[in-house]
Design an enzyme around this catalytic site. Sequence first.
Site, mmCIF file in Angstrom:
data_model
loop_
_atom_site.group_PDB
_atom_site.id
_atom_site.type_symbol
_atom_site.label_atom_id
_atom_site.label_comp_id
_atom_site.label_asym_id
_atom_site.label_seq_id
_atom_site.Cartn_x
_atom_site.Cartn_y
_atom_site.Cartn_z
ATOM 1 N N SER A 130 -0.207 -2.605 -1.344
ATOM 2 C CA SER A 130 0.314 -3.613 -0.417
ATOM 3 C C SER A 130 0.606 -4.914 -1.187
ATOM 4 O O SER A 130 1.481 -4.902 -2.066
ATOM 5 C CB SER A 130 -0.677 -3.793 0.731
ATOM 6 O OG SER A 130 -0.123 -4.524 1.782
ATOM 7 N N ASP A 165 4.248 -11.044 4.560
ATOM 8 C CA ASP A 165 3.110 -11.830 5.031
ATOM 9 C C ASP A 165 3.509 -13.231 5.470
ATOM 10 O O ASP A 165 4.524 -13.763 5.039
ATOM 11 C CB ASP A 165 2.050 -11.938 3.934
ATOM 12 C CG ASP A 165 1.468 -10.577 3.597
ATOM 13 O OD1 ASP A 165 1.558 -9.668 4.438
ATOM 14 O OD2 ASP A 165 0.916 -10.431 2.486
ATOM 15 N N HIS A 209 4.891 -1.551 3.133
ATOM 16 C CA HIS A 209 4.836 -1.281 4.584
ATOM 17 C C HIS A 209 6.245 -1.205 5.175
ATOM 18 O O HIS A 209 6.461 -1.635 6.313
ATOM 19 C CB HIS A 209 4.038 -2.372 5.325
ATOM 20 C CG HIS A 209 2.597 -2.469 4.946
ATOM 21 N ND1 HIS A 209 1.622 -1.700 5.536
ATOM 22 C CD2 HIS A 209 1.944 -3.237 4.035
ATOM 23 C CE1 HIS A 209 0.441 -2.010 5.001
ATOM 24 N NE2 HIS A 209 0.612 -2.941 4.089
#
Lengths: 242, 242
Positions: free
Chosen positions: A118, A133, A155
Amino acid sequence: MKALLGSGGIRTEGRRELYRKLMAENFTDCERVVFIPFASNDYNGYTSSMREFAGNTEYEIIGLHEFEDPLMGLEVADGIYVGGGNTWLLTKQLHLQKLIQPIREAVIKRKIPYAGVSAGANVASPSMQTTNDMAITMVPSFESLGIIPFQINPHYHPGGIWYREKENGDFHQHFGESRARRVSEFHELNDTPVIGLYEGAFLKCKDDEFELIGNKAAIMRKGEQILTYDPGVMFNGKLTTA
Amino acid sequence: MKALLGSGGIRTEGRRELYRKLMAENFTDCERVVFIPFASNDYNGYTSSMREFAGNTEYEIIGLHEFEDPLMGLEVADGIYVGGGNTWLLTKQLHLQKLIQPIREAVIKRKIPYAGVSAGANVASPSMQTTNDMAITMVPSFESLGIIPFQINPHYHPGGIWYREKENGDFHQHFGESRARRVSEFHELNDTPVIGLYEGAFLKCKDDEFELIGNKAAIMRKGEQILTYDPGVMFNGKLTTA
Protein backbone atom coordinates in the site's frame (compact mmCIF):
# COMPACT_ATOMS: atom_id res chain seq x y z
CA MET A 1 17.33 -4.65 -7.23
CA LYS A 2 14.88 -7.03 -5.59
CA ALA A 3 11.52 -5.88 -4.31
CA LEU A 4 8.03 -7.02 -3.55
CA LEU A 5 5.37 -4.33 -3.93
CA GLY A 6 1.80 -5.05 -2.85
CA SER A 7 -1.41 -3.15 -3.46
CA GLY A 8 -2.91 -3.95 -0.05
CA GLY A 9 -6.42 -5.19 0.70
CA ILE A 10 -4.92 -8.42 2.10
CA ARG A 11 -8.15 -9.32 3.87
CA THR A 12 -8.96 -12.84 2.71
CA GLU A 13 -7.22 -16.02 3.86
CA GLY A 14 -6.02 -16.75 0.30
CA ARG A 15 -4.48 -13.31 -0.01
CA ARG A 16 -2.78 -13.64 3.40
CA GLU A 17 -1.25 -16.98 2.39
CA LEU A 18 0.08 -15.52 -0.86
CA TYR A 19 1.48 -12.53 1.03
CA ARG A 20 3.39 -14.78 3.48
CA LYS A 21 4.75 -16.96 0.69
CA LEU A 22 5.94 -13.98 -1.39
CA MET A 23 7.43 -12.24 1.66
CA ALA A 24 9.37 -15.41 2.57
CA GLU A 25 10.75 -15.58 -0.99
CA ASN A 26 11.60 -11.89 -1.04
CA PHE A 27 13.48 -12.04 2.25
CA THR A 28 15.17 -15.47 1.74
CA ASP A 29 18.50 -15.57 3.57
CA CYS A 30 17.69 -12.37 5.48
CA GLU A 31 18.27 -12.42 9.22
CA ARG A 32 17.28 -8.89 10.08
CA VAL A 33 14.46 -7.06 8.28
CA VAL A 34 14.07 -3.44 9.28
CA PHE A 35 10.43 -2.38 9.38
CA ILE A 36 9.60 1.28 8.68
CA PRO A 37 6.37 2.14 10.53
CA PHE A 38 6.19 5.86 9.67
CA ALA A 39 2.87 5.60 7.79
CA SER A 40 1.28 5.26 11.23
CA ASN A 41 1.43 7.47 14.32
CA ASP A 42 2.03 4.52 16.66
CA TYR A 43 5.42 3.08 15.74
CA ASN A 44 5.61 0.49 18.52
CA GLY A 45 2.05 -0.73 18.13
CA TYR A 46 2.35 -0.94 14.35
CA THR A 47 5.66 -2.83 14.46
CA SER A 48 4.23 -5.38 16.93
CA SER A 49 1.08 -5.93 14.91
CA MET A 50 3.16 -6.33 11.74
CA ARG A 51 5.26 -9.01 13.47
CA GLU A 52 2.02 -10.84 14.29
CA PHE A 53 0.60 -10.43 10.79
CA ALA A 54 3.81 -11.68 9.19
CA GLY A 55 3.50 -14.95 11.16
CA ASN A 56 6.48 -17.21 11.76
CA THR A 57 9.28 -15.71 9.72
CA GLU A 58 12.83 -16.92 9.20
CA TYR A 59 13.98 -13.36 9.81
CA GLU A 60 13.67 -10.99 12.73
CA ILE A 61 11.57 -7.82 12.23
CA ILE A 62 13.02 -4.73 13.95
CA GLY A 63 11.37 -1.29 13.85
CA LEU A 64 13.61 1.38 12.37
CA HIS A 65 12.48 3.70 15.19
CA GLU A 66 14.07 1.27 17.68
CA PHE A 67 17.54 2.34 16.50
CA GLU A 68 18.98 5.45 18.06
CA ASP A 69 20.37 6.35 14.63
CA PRO A 70 18.07 5.27 11.79
CA LEU A 71 20.99 5.33 9.34
CA MET A 72 22.70 2.71 11.51
CA GLY A 73 19.49 0.68 11.35
CA LEU A 74 19.66 0.72 7.55
CA GLU A 75 23.37 -0.25 7.70
CA VAL A 76 22.71 -3.44 9.65
CA ALA A 77 19.50 -4.36 7.77
CA ASP A 78 19.54 -7.12 5.24
CA GLY A 79 15.93 -6.43 4.33
CA ILE A 80 13.77 -3.29 4.33
CA TYR A 81 10.00 -3.44 4.76
CA VAL A 82 7.83 -0.32 4.56
CA GLY A 83 4.32 -0.70 5.95
CA GLY A 84 1.10 0.85 4.70
CA GLY A 85 -0.99 3.58 6.31
CA ASN A 86 -0.97 7.26 5.39
CA THR A 87 1.46 8.07 2.57
CA TRP A 88 1.75 11.73 3.63
CA LEU A 89 2.87 10.83 7.15
CA LEU A 90 5.31 8.29 5.72
CA THR A 91 6.83 10.57 3.09
CA LYS A 92 7.18 13.44 5.56
CA GLN A 93 9.20 11.28 7.97
CA LEU A 94 11.35 9.82 5.18
CA HIS A 95 12.31 13.40 4.30
CA LEU A 96 12.65 14.75 7.84
CA GLN A 97 14.88 11.84 8.84
CA LYS A 98 16.84 12.20 5.56
CA LEU A 99 16.22 8.57 4.61
CA ILE A 100 15.23 8.87 0.94
CA GLN A 101 18.74 8.68 -0.48
CA PRO A 102 20.09 6.05 1.99
CA ILE A 103 17.15 3.67 1.37
CA ARG A 104 17.44 4.16 -2.39
CA GLU A 105 21.15 3.33 -2.22
CA ALA A 106 20.61 0.33 0.04
CA VAL A 107 18.11 -1.13 -2.43
CA ILE A 108 19.71 -0.11 -5.74
CA LYS A 109 23.41 -0.29 -4.95
CA ARG A 110 23.69 -2.72 -2.03
CA LYS A 111 20.85 -4.89 -3.44
CA ILE A 112 19.07 -5.13 -0.06
CA PRO A 113 15.61 -6.65 -0.76
CA TYR A 114 12.71 -4.23 -0.26
CA ALA A 115 9.07 -4.94 0.49
CA GLY A 116 6.27 -2.42 0.64
CA VAL A 117 2.51 -2.76 0.83
CA SER A 118 0.00 0.00 0.00
CA ALA A 119 1.74 3.27 1.07
CA GLY A 120 5.00 1.28 1.23
CA ALA A 121 4.58 0.27 -2.42
CA ASN A 122 3.48 3.78 -3.40
CA VAL A 123 6.70 5.35 -2.06
CA ALA A 124 8.86 2.92 -4.07
CA SER A 125 7.78 5.09 -7.04
CA PRO A 126 9.62 8.28 -8.05
CA SER A 127 6.86 10.41 -6.49
CA MET A 128 4.23 9.88 -3.80
CA GLN A 129 1.61 11.73 -5.88
CA THR A 130 -0.39 8.69 -6.97
CA THR A 131 -1.48 8.01 -3.39
CA ASN A 132 -5.19 7.85 -2.57
CA ASP A 133 -4.62 9.09 0.97
CA MET A 134 -5.86 12.30 2.54
CA ALA A 135 -3.23 15.04 2.87
CA ILE A 136 -3.25 15.03 6.66
CA THR A 137 0.11 16.79 6.83
CA MET A 138 2.38 18.76 4.45
CA VAL A 139 5.44 17.07 2.95
CA PRO A 140 8.71 18.89 2.14
CA SER A 141 8.51 17.41 -1.37
CA PHE A 142 6.58 14.77 -3.32
CA GLU A 143 9.84 12.93 -4.08
CA SER A 144 9.83 9.37 -2.83
CA LEU A 145 12.26 6.46 -3.01
CA GLY A 146 12.34 5.99 -6.77
CA ILE A 147 13.52 2.39 -6.68
CA ILE A 148 11.19 1.67 -9.62
CA PRO A 149 10.87 3.92 -12.70
CA PHE A 150 7.05 4.14 -12.80
CA GLN A 151 4.22 5.16 -10.47
CA ILE A 152 2.12 2.72 -8.44
CA ASN A 153 -1.50 3.50 -7.59
CA PRO A 154 -2.35 1.01 -4.83
CA HIS A 155 -5.87 -0.27 -4.05
CA TYR A 156 -6.82 0.37 -7.68
CA HIS A 157 -10.33 -0.45 -8.82
CA PRO A 158 -11.95 0.03 -12.19
CA GLY A 159 -15.17 1.73 -13.08
CA GLY A 160 -17.67 3.48 -10.88
CA ILE A 161 -18.01 3.35 -7.12
CA TRP A 162 -20.99 2.23 -5.14
CA TYR A 163 -21.52 2.30 -1.40
CA ARG A 164 -23.63 -0.08 0.56
CA GLU A 165 -25.90 1.02 3.39
CA LYS A 166 -25.17 -0.79 6.61
CA GLU A 167 -28.83 -0.80 7.68
CA ASN A 168 -30.44 -2.46 4.66
CA GLY A 169 -27.62 -3.52 2.31
CA ASP A 170 -28.86 -1.25 -0.50
CA PHE A 171 -26.31 -0.12 -3.08
CA HIS A 172 -26.06 3.58 -4.00
CA GLN A 173 -24.14 4.86 -6.96
CA HIS A 174 -21.46 7.45 -6.21
CA PHE A 175 -20.58 10.04 -8.85
CA GLY A 176 -17.16 11.12 -7.52
CA GLU A 177 -14.19 10.70 -9.83
CA SER A 178 -13.21 7.13 -10.63
CA ARG A 179 -9.62 6.15 -9.94
CA ALA A 180 -8.87 6.17 -13.68
CA ARG A 181 -10.18 9.74 -13.88
CA ARG A 182 -7.94 10.81 -11.00
CA VAL A 183 -4.89 9.27 -12.68
CA SER A 184 -5.81 10.98 -15.96
CA GLU A 185 -5.78 14.29 -14.02
CA PHE A 186 -2.30 13.34 -12.79
CA HIS A 187 -1.32 12.81 -16.42
CA GLU A 188 -2.50 16.29 -17.38
CA LEU A 189 0.58 17.58 -15.53
CA ASN A 190 2.89 14.55 -15.25
CA ASP A 191 4.28 12.03 -17.74
CA THR A 192 5.32 8.98 -15.69
CA PRO A 193 3.26 5.87 -16.51
CA VAL A 194 1.10 4.54 -13.66
CA ILE A 195 0.30 0.95 -12.77
CA GLY A 196 -2.96 0.60 -10.85
CA LEU A 197 -2.61 -2.55 -8.77
CA TYR A 198 -5.93 -4.20 -7.93
CA GLU A 199 -6.22 -5.22 -4.27
CA GLY A 200 -4.42 -8.50 -3.59
CA ALA A 201 -1.99 -7.87 -6.48
CA PHE A 202 1.80 -7.82 -6.08
CA LEU A 203 4.68 -6.82 -8.32
CA LYS A 204 7.67 -9.11 -7.88
CA CYS A 205 10.54 -6.89 -9.03
CA LYS A 206 13.97 -8.06 -10.13
CA ASP A 207 16.09 -5.33 -11.74
CA ASP A 208 14.12 -4.39 -14.86
CA GLU A 209 11.57 -7.24 -14.67
CA PHE A 210 8.25 -6.83 -12.93
CA GLU A 211 6.00 -9.88 -12.59
CA LEU A 212 2.33 -9.35 -11.76
CA ILE A 213 1.02 -11.83 -9.18
CA GLY A 214 -2.26 -12.32 -7.29
CA ASN A 215 -4.65 -10.02 -9.13
CA LYS A 216 -5.03 -7.74 -12.15
CA ALA A 217 -3.37 -4.42 -12.90
CA ALA A 218 -4.31 -1.46 -15.08
CA ILE A 219 -1.58 0.32 -17.02
CA MET A 220 -2.32 4.01 -17.48
CA ARG A 221 -0.26 6.19 -19.78
CA LYS A 222 -0.69 9.86 -20.57
CA GLY A 223 -3.29 10.26 -23.29
CA GLU A 224 -3.66 6.53 -23.94
CA GLN A 225 -6.34 3.92 -23.35
CA ILE A 226 -6.07 1.91 -20.14
CA LEU A 227 -4.71 -1.61 -20.62
CA THR A 228 -5.74 -4.23 -18.07
CA TYR A 229 -3.60 -7.33 -17.48
CA ASP A 230 -4.17 -10.61 -15.67
CA PRO A 231 -1.64 -11.99 -13.17
CA GLY A 232 1.28 -13.86 -14.68
CA VAL A 233 2.29 -11.09 -17.06
CA MET A 234 5.85 -9.72 -17.00
CA PHE A 235 6.46 -6.00 -17.50
CA ASN A 236 9.67 -4.09 -18.07
CA GLY A 237 10.51 -0.71 -16.53
CA LYS A 238 8.45 1.10 -19.16
CA LEU A 239 5.44 -1.02 -18.16
CA THR A 240 5.30 -2.63 -21.56
CA THR A 241 5.25 -6.41 -21.89
CA ALA A 242 8.10 -8.32 -23.43
CA MET B 1 -21.62 36.26 4.70
CA LYS B 2 -23.83 34.48 2.20
CA ALA B 3 -22.74 31.29 0.48
CA LEU B 4 -23.99 28.14 -1.17
CA LEU B 5 -21.67 25.15 -0.85
CA GLY B 6 -22.48 21.97 -2.75
CA SER B 7 -21.01 18.49 -2.49
CA GLY B 8 -21.23 17.75 -6.21
CA GLY B 9 -22.58 14.62 -7.86
CA ILE B 10 -25.30 16.73 -9.50
CA ARG B 11 -26.09 14.03 -12.04
CA THR B 12 -29.82 13.45 -11.72
CA GLU B 13 -32.56 15.76 -13.05
CA GLY B 14 -33.88 16.34 -9.52
CA ARG B 15 -30.45 17.39 -8.29
CA ARG B 16 -29.94 19.70 -11.27
CA GLU B 17 -33.27 21.43 -10.60
CA LEU B 18 -32.41 21.94 -6.94
CA TYR B 19 -28.98 23.29 -7.94
CA ARG B 20 -30.50 25.87 -10.29
CA LYS B 21 -33.10 26.97 -7.73
CA LEU B 22 -30.51 27.37 -4.96
CA MET B 23 -28.06 29.15 -7.27
CA ALA B 24 -30.78 31.60 -8.32
CA GLU B 25 -31.57 32.32 -4.66
CA ASN B 26 -27.88 32.68 -3.76
CA PHE B 27 -27.21 35.16 -6.55
CA THR B 28 -30.51 37.12 -6.34
CA ASP B 29 -29.95 40.71 -7.43
CA CYS B 30 -26.51 39.88 -8.86
CA GLU B 31 -25.73 41.15 -12.34
CA ARG B 32 -22.20 39.88 -12.72
CA VAL B 33 -21.05 36.60 -11.22
CA VAL B 34 -17.35 35.96 -11.61
CA PHE B 35 -16.61 32.28 -12.25
CA ILE B 36 -13.25 30.90 -11.09
CA PRO B 37 -12.29 27.97 -13.38
CA PHE B 38 -8.88 27.19 -11.87
CA ALA B 39 -9.79 23.63 -10.79
CA SER B 40 -9.56 22.76 -14.50
CA ASN B 41 -6.76 23.19 -17.03
CA ASP B 42 -9.11 24.58 -19.70
CA TYR B 43 -10.40 27.90 -18.38
CA ASN B 44 -12.36 28.91 -21.50
CA GLY B 45 -13.94 25.51 -22.06
CA TYR B 46 -14.88 25.15 -18.42
CA THR B 47 -16.41 28.63 -18.21
CA SER B 48 -18.52 28.00 -21.32
CA SER B 49 -19.76 24.63 -20.13
CA MET B 50 -20.60 26.12 -16.73
CA ARG B 51 -22.69 28.81 -18.45
CA GLU B 52 -24.58 26.05 -20.23
CA PHE B 53 -25.02 23.95 -17.10
CA ALA B 54 -26.29 26.95 -15.12
CA GLY B 55 -29.09 27.40 -17.67
CA ASN B 56 -30.92 30.69 -18.07
CA THR B 57 -29.64 32.86 -15.27
CA GLU B 58 -30.61 36.38 -14.25
CA TYR B 59 -26.92 37.18 -13.95
CA GLU B 60 -24.03 37.11 -16.39
CA ILE B 61 -21.22 34.59 -15.76
CA ILE B 62 -17.73 35.93 -16.54
CA GLY B 63 -14.56 33.89 -16.15
CA LEU B 64 -12.05 35.48 -13.78
CA HIS B 65 -9.32 34.60 -16.29
CA GLU B 66 -11.03 36.91 -18.81
CA PHE B 67 -9.93 39.94 -16.76
CA GLU B 68 -6.45 41.24 -17.38
CA ASP B 69 -6.15 41.86 -13.65
CA PRO B 70 -8.00 39.22 -11.59
CA LEU B 71 -8.18 41.60 -8.62
CA MET B 72 -10.14 43.98 -10.83
CA GLY B 73 -12.43 41.08 -11.71
CA LEU B 74 -13.16 40.56 -8.02
CA GLU B 75 -13.74 44.31 -7.58
CA VAL B 76 -16.51 44.43 -10.17
CA ALA B 77 -18.08 41.09 -9.20
CA ASP B 78 -21.29 41.01 -7.29
CA GLY B 79 -21.11 37.24 -7.00
CA ILE B 80 -18.24 34.72 -6.88
CA TYR B 81 -18.63 31.15 -8.09
CA VAL B 82 -15.82 28.61 -7.78
CA GLY B 83 -16.21 25.47 -9.89
CA GLY B 84 -15.22 21.92 -9.06
CA GLY B 85 -12.41 19.86 -10.52
CA ASN B 86 -9.01 19.24 -8.97
CA THR B 87 -8.59 20.99 -5.61
CA TRP B 88 -4.78 21.01 -5.90
CA LEU B 89 -4.84 22.85 -9.21
CA LEU B 90 -7.40 25.30 -7.82
CA THR B 91 -5.58 26.00 -4.55
CA LYS B 92 -2.26 26.45 -6.33
CA GLN B 93 -3.69 29.14 -8.63
CA LEU B 94 -5.50 30.90 -5.78
CA HIS B 95 -2.10 31.23 -4.07
CA LEU B 96 -0.04 32.04 -7.16
CA GLN B 97 -2.48 34.75 -8.21
CA LYS B 98 -2.64 36.01 -4.58
CA LEU B 99 -6.41 35.67 -4.47
CA ILE B 100 -6.95 34.00 -1.08
CA GLN B 101 -7.13 37.19 0.98
CA PRO B 102 -9.06 39.28 -1.63
CA ILE B 103 -11.77 36.60 -2.06
CA ARG B 104 -12.04 36.15 1.71
CA GLU B 105 -12.48 39.89 2.15
CA ALA B 106 -14.99 40.16 -0.68
CA VAL B 107 -17.15 37.45 0.91
CA ILE B 108 -16.69 38.27 4.60
CA LYS B 109 -16.38 42.06 4.57
CA ARG B 110 -18.12 43.15 1.37
CA LYS B 111 -20.77 40.39 1.73
CA ILE B 112 -20.47 39.31 -1.91
CA PRO B 113 -22.40 36.01 -2.23
CA TYR B 114 -20.20 32.99 -2.86
CA ALA B 115 -21.05 29.65 -4.46
CA GLY B 116 -18.80 26.62 -4.70
CA VAL B 117 -19.41 23.04 -5.72
CA SER B 118 -17.11 20.11 -4.94
CA ALA B 119 -13.56 21.59 -5.00
CA GLY B 120 -15.18 25.03 -4.86
CA ALA B 121 -16.94 24.09 -1.62
CA ASN B 122 -13.83 22.40 -0.26
CA VAL B 123 -11.74 25.59 -0.59
CA ALA B 124 -14.34 27.62 1.32
CA SER B 125 -12.92 25.75 4.36
CA PRO B 126 -9.87 26.98 6.29
CA SER B 127 -7.72 24.31 4.62
CA MET B 128 -7.89 22.30 1.40
CA GLN B 129 -6.74 19.14 3.21
CA THR B 130 -10.11 17.37 3.28
CA THR B 131 -10.13 17.04 -0.50
CA ASN B 132 -10.44 13.59 -2.08
CA ASP B 133 -8.44 14.64 -5.13
CA MET B 134 -5.11 13.31 -6.30
CA ALA B 135 -2.14 15.59 -5.58
CA ILE B 136 -1.38 16.28 -9.23
CA THR B 137 0.67 19.38 -8.37
CA MET B 138 2.28 20.88 -5.26
CA VAL B 139 0.61 23.82 -3.49
CA PRO B 140 2.48 26.62 -1.72
CA SER B 141 0.32 25.98 1.35
CA PHE B 142 -2.82 24.06 2.33
CA GLU B 143 -4.48 27.33 3.38
CA SER B 144 -7.72 27.99 1.53
CA LEU B 145 -10.38 30.68 1.66
CA GLY B 146 -11.60 30.14 5.21
CA ILE B 147 -14.98 31.76 4.70
CA ILE B 148 -16.51 29.04 6.91
CA PRO B 149 -14.96 27.91 10.22
CA PHE B 150 -15.09 24.12 9.57
CA GLN B 151 -13.88 21.67 6.94
CA ILE B 152 -16.01 20.29 4.11
CA ASN B 153 -15.39 16.83 2.69
CA PRO B 154 -17.32 16.80 -0.60
CA HIS B 155 -18.71 13.68 -2.31
CA TYR B 156 -18.92 12.01 1.11
CA HIS B 157 -20.26 8.48 1.33
CA PRO B 158 -20.62 6.22 4.36
CA GLY B 159 -19.40 2.70 4.86
CA GLY B 160 -17.46 0.48 2.55
CA ILE B 161 -16.84 0.81 -1.16
CA TRP B 162 -17.79 -1.61 -3.91
CA TYR B 163 -17.02 -1.44 -7.57
CA ARG B 164 -19.10 -2.87 -10.34
CA GLU B 165 -17.62 -4.71 -13.30
CA LYS B 166 -18.68 -3.20 -16.59
CA GLU B 167 -18.78 -6.56 -18.35
CA ASN B 168 -21.14 -8.48 -16.08
CA GLY B 169 -22.43 -6.01 -13.45
CA ASP B 170 -20.89 -8.02 -10.59
CA PHE B 171 -20.09 -6.13 -7.39
CA HIS B 172 -16.66 -6.53 -5.77
CA GLN B 173 -15.86 -5.34 -2.28
CA HIS B 174 -12.95 -2.90 -2.00
CA PHE B 175 -10.91 -2.84 1.21
CA GLY B 176 -9.30 0.60 0.85
CA GLU B 177 -9.91 3.13 3.59
CA SER B 178 -13.47 4.38 3.90
CA ARG B 179 -13.98 8.13 3.78
CA ALA B 180 -14.66 8.16 7.55
CA ARG B 181 -11.33 6.41 8.13
CA ARG B 182 -9.51 9.00 6.01
CA VAL B 183 -11.10 11.85 7.96
CA SER B 184 -10.17 10.13 11.24
CA GLU B 185 -6.54 10.11 9.99
CA PHE B 186 -6.93 13.86 9.34
CA HIS B 187 -8.10 14.21 12.94
CA GLU B 188 -5.01 12.45 14.25
CA LEU B 189 -3.11 15.62 13.36
CA ASN B 190 -5.79 18.31 13.00
CA ASP B 191 -8.65 19.53 15.22
CA THR B 192 -11.12 21.29 12.89
CA PRO B 193 -14.49 19.53 12.68
CA VAL B 194 -15.40 18.12 9.27
CA ILE B 195 -18.78 17.93 7.58
CA GLY B 196 -19.02 15.15 5.03
CA LEU B 197 -21.62 16.28 2.49
CA TYR B 198 -23.35 13.40 0.70
CA GLU B 199 -23.61 13.92 -3.06
CA GLY B 200 -26.52 16.19 -3.95
CA ALA B 201 -26.28 17.96 -0.57
CA PHE B 202 -25.82 21.72 -0.16
CA LEU B 203 -25.07 23.98 2.77
CA LYS B 204 -26.95 27.26 2.55
CA CYS B 205 -24.77 29.58 4.62
CA LYS B 206 -25.87 32.86 6.19
CA ASP B 207 -23.35 34.30 8.65
CA ASP B 208 -23.21 31.69 11.43
CA GLU B 209 -26.18 29.61 10.21
CA PHE B 210 -25.70 26.62 7.91
CA GLU B 211 -28.80 24.88 6.58
CA LEU B 212 -28.44 21.39 5.14
CA ILE B 213 -30.44 20.89 1.92
CA GLY B 214 -30.80 18.10 -0.64
CA ASN B 215 -29.14 15.14 1.06
CA LYS B 216 -27.60 13.94 4.30
CA ALA B 217 -24.37 15.01 5.97
CA ALA B 218 -22.00 13.31 8.41
CA ILE B 219 -20.43 15.41 11.18
CA MET B 220 -16.98 14.13 12.13
CA ARG B 221 -15.15 15.46 15.19
CA LYS B 222 -11.77 14.43 16.51
CA GLY B 223 -12.15 11.34 18.69
CA GLU B 224 -15.96 11.34 18.54
CA GLN B 225 -18.62 9.15 16.94
CA ILE B 226 -19.89 10.26 13.55
CA LEU B 227 -23.32 11.93 13.62
CA THR B 228 -25.43 11.72 10.47
CA TYR B 229 -28.15 14.30 9.79
CA ASP B 230 -31.04 14.49 7.33
CA PRO B 231 -31.63 17.58 5.19
CA GLY B 232 -33.52 20.39 6.92
CA VAL B 233 -31.22 20.59 9.92
CA MET B 234 -29.57 23.91 10.85
CA PHE B 235 -25.99 23.94 12.12
CA ASN B 236 -23.96 26.73 13.68
CA GLY B 237 -20.29 27.43 12.99
CA LYS B 238 -19.24 24.70 15.42
CA LEU B 239 -21.36 22.22 13.45
CA THR B 240 -23.63 21.66 16.41
CA THR B 241 -27.39 22.00 16.02
CA ALA B 242 -29.31 24.75 17.76
